[in-house]
Design a protein around this motif. Sequence first.
Motif, PDB file in Angstrom:
ATOM      1  N   UNK A   1      61.828  97.773  49.840  1.00 24.78           N
ATOM      2  CA  UNK A   1      61.453  98.072  51.208  1.00 24.78           C
ATOM      3  C   UNK A   1      62.433  97.494  52.218  1.00 24.78           C
ATOM      4  N   UNK A   2      62.523  98.137  53.387  1.00 22.64           N
ATOM      5  CA  UNK A   2      63.375  97.657  54.469  1.00 22.64           C
ATOM      6  C   UNK A   2      62.724  98.027  55.798  1.00 22.64           C
ATOM      7  N   UNK A   3      62.851  97.139  56.782  1.00 17.31           N
ATOM      8  CA  UNK A   3      62.309  97.386  58.122  1.00 17.31           C
ATOM      9  C   UNK A   3      63.233  96.747  59.151  1.00 17.31           C
ATOM     10  N   UNK A   4      63.178  97.264  60.377  1.00 20.68           N
ATOM     11  CA  UNK A   4      64.015  96.765  61.459  1.00 20.68           C
ATOM     12  C   UNK A   4      63.125  96.429  62.647  1.00 20.68           C
ATOM     13  N   UNK A   5      63.328  95.253  63.275  1.00 16.45           N
ATOM     14  CA  UNK A   5      62.528  94.907  64.452  1.00 16.45           C
ATOM     15  C   UNK A   5      63.214  95.384  65.730  1.00 16.45           C
ATOM     16  N   UNK A   6      62.571  95.125  66.874  1.00 11.69           N
ATOM     17  CA  UNK A   6      63.070  95.636  68.152  1.00 11.69           C
ATOM     18  C   UNK A   6      64.386  94.992  68.573  1.00 11.69           C
ATOM     19  N   UNK A   7      64.743  93.868  67.949  1.00 18.05           N
ATOM     20  CA  UNK A   7      66.016  93.198  68.244  1.00 18.05           C
ATOM     21  C   UNK A   7      67.122  93.621  67.298  1.00 18.05           C
ATOM     22  N   UNK A   8      66.807  94.507  66.361  1.00 12.77           N
ATOM     23  CA  UNK A   8      67.807  94.990  65.418  1.00 12.77           C
ATOM     24  C   UNK A   8      67.932  94.164  64.160  1.00 12.77           C
ATOM     25  N   UNK A   9      67.057  93.155  63.983  1.00 14.09           N
ATOM     26  CA  UNK A   9      67.085  92.365  62.750  1.00 14.09           C
ATOM     27  C   UNK A   9      66.524  93.192  61.595  1.00 14.09           C
ATOM     28  N   UNK A  10      67.112  93.003  60.421  1.00 15.02           N
ATOM     29  CA  UNK A  10      66.786  93.814  59.251  1.00 15.02           C
ATOM     30  C   UNK A  10      66.077  92.941  58.213  1.00 15.02           C
ATOM     31  N   UNK A  11      64.885  93.399  57.786  1.00 12.42           N
ATOM     32  CA  UNK A  11      64.090  92.682  56.788  1.00 12.42           C
ATOM     33  C   UNK A  11      64.130  93.480  55.482  1.00 12.42           C
ATOM     34  N   UNK A  12      64.517  92.814  54.400  1.00  5.97           N
ATOM     35  CA  UNK A  12      64.668  93.486  53.113  1.00  5.97           C
ATOM     36  C   UNK A  12      63.734  92.850  52.088  1.00  5.97           C
ATOM     37  N   UNK A  13      62.985  93.694  51.375  1.00  5.83           N
ATOM     38  CA  UNK A  13      62.155  93.201  50.266  1.00  5.83           C
ATOM     39  C   UNK A  13      63.051  93.100  49.035  1.00  5.83           C
ATOM     40  N   UNK A  14      63.298  91.867  48.609  1.00 10.49           N
ATOM     41  CA  UNK A  14      64.124  91.587  47.434  1.00 10.49           C
ATOM     42  C   UNK A  14      63.156  91.441  46.256  1.00 10.49           C
TER      43      UNK A  14
ATOM     44  N   UNK B   1      56.862  95.235  47.517  1.00 10.07           N
ATOM     45  CA  UNK B   1      57.565  96.518  47.647  1.00 10.07           C
ATOM     46  C   UNK B   1      57.821  96.924  49.098  1.00 10.07           C
ATOM     47  N   UNK B   2      56.756  97.085  49.888  1.00 10.65           N
ATOM     48  CA  UNK B   2      56.903  97.619  51.246  1.00 10.65           C
ATOM     49  C   UNK B   2      56.914  96.526  52.292  1.00 10.65           C
ATOM     50  N   UNK B   3      57.553  96.817  53.425  1.00  9.35           N
ATOM     51  CA  UNK B   3      57.589  95.881  54.551  1.00  9.35           C
ATOM     52  C   UNK B   3      57.568  96.682  55.849  1.00  9.35           C
ATOM     53  N   UNK B   4      56.906  96.132  56.854  1.00  8.69           N
ATOM     54  CA  UNK B   4      56.870  96.747  58.188  1.00  8.69           C
ATOM     55  C   UNK B   4      56.852  95.645  59.234  1.00  8.69           C
ATOM     56  N   UNK B   5      57.318  95.977  60.444  1.00 13.01           N
ATOM     57  CA  UNK B   5      57.353  95.022  61.546  1.00 13.01           C
ATOM     58  C   UNK B   5      56.663  95.644  62.746  1.00 13.01           C
ATOM     59  N   UNK B   6      55.754  94.892  63.402  1.00 10.82           N
ATOM     60  CA  UNK B   6      55.086  95.426  64.586  1.00 10.82           C
ATOM     61  C   UNK B   6      55.869  95.090  65.848  1.00 10.82           C
ATOM     62  N   UNK B   7      55.348  95.521  67.000  1.00 11.45           N
ATOM     63  CA  UNK B   7      56.072  95.365  68.269  1.00 11.45           C
ATOM     64  C   UNK B   7      56.197  93.910  68.702  1.00 11.45           C
TER      65      UNK B   7
END
Length: 462
Positions: free
Chosen positions: A268-281, A314-320
């Motif tokens: 999984x991968x997600x991006x926050x409002x500042x452009x930071x990238x979160x990866x599920x390793x 597996x999955x990742x998400x970022x809220x506002x």
Amino acid sequence: MFRRIFVIVFTIFFAVNISLSAYAAVDAQADTSSSTSTNSTNGDMSSIAKYGIAAGIVALGAGAMATVAILNKNKSSSERAPTPAQCTLSAPTNVQTSNITQTSADVSWTAATSSCNETITYTVKAIRVSDSAVIATVTTTGLSVSLTGLTLNTPYQAQVTAQDQTGNTTTASTNFTTCNPKIYVPDASNNRIQKFDTSGTFLTKWGSAGTGDGEFQGPFGVAVDSSGNVYVTDSSNDRIQKFDSNGTFIKEWGSFGTGDGEFNTPTGVAVDSSGNVYVVDSDNERIQKFDSNGTFITKWGSNGTNDGQFIFPLGVAVDSSGNVYVAGNDNDRIQKFDSNGTFITKWGSFGIGDGEFKAPTGVAVDSSGNVYVVDSDNDRIQKFDSNGTFITKWGSNGINDGQFIFPLGVAVDSSGNVYVADTNNNRIQKFDSNGNFITKWGSGGSNDGQFNSPGLLAVGCP
């Protein structure tokens, strides 16, 4: 009370007497003036009479005003005109945006309430987040408006202010971004990314099997930032690849390993409002956080069942607000963290009941903070609030509309529509936020618009 009324009555009686006496004096003077002989006393008497009448009128008015004040003071509170201090006004709630386009958005809300049952007027503003400029304003007594004249790919705050007739005001708001959304699907076994509009019309694709730039070995997850950059977890190549929205390669980072910036099956991968990238390793059972260029920032997680631990996430998400939600596949739960990895809360356990899971995979968050979870082995989607309170669910095993066979990914667009990668049916299904079926597209194959194991899809602009 009785004494006050007596004084007022006496004042009025006295005023009437003064006025009558003054009038009699004027009348007498008029008789005298009609005779042939006049003297200076007549002029003085006329003045005295006039002043007497005026004094009587003033006293009479004062008495009348005092009477009204006394009577009004003794009215019940419900009979008197309300004041802002006496009336209370609740804030509007459940502010939501829908039908967001490149230049407009619909805003709706649940009504505010006045304790005095007064008519409530709502002023709705589109406020540009970057500089707090008010771009659009609409006033209504209804519960929805359309905001127009907006700019594409721009973050706004939809602010709803309620005002009652006594002047009380309350405010609620939500954020949104103008968008012409596109759906990005990692077509894992075809080693490519496919891009569609929200109706399922094929737009473009990129990728092929390999280890070079723009090539993949089992792409599993995809995320899109506010600038339209696309991040792909190239799972079997143990790296992240970054592209523009048309698939032009920008850069990559990562390799196999356990060190910072290294991966063992990223999913999984997600991006926050500042452009930071979160990866599920996933096989390292941790989350890694990077800036948009792949520079390592922080990490959290280890193998286990305690708070902040994972078993094959597996999955990742970022809220506002920057909160991070992780689907723990083998722990059958969702964990919520702040943007630095500090544990906040968790929910879920193994089972088939509401709020229970069998291998949760994808997770997504809408603009209101609602969390959608793909409950893969239960072949359904579950919807929760941001604290894990169950809201609704839909889906069952099958091939019909609204049914799934081992779904993996979920994504939500700016209008609240929900897209599900129905993986073993090799299709995408689209629903409204309550799970009502809207449309579907895809079938098994390698042609444009066909899939071979679609994964953790994403919605992005442009």
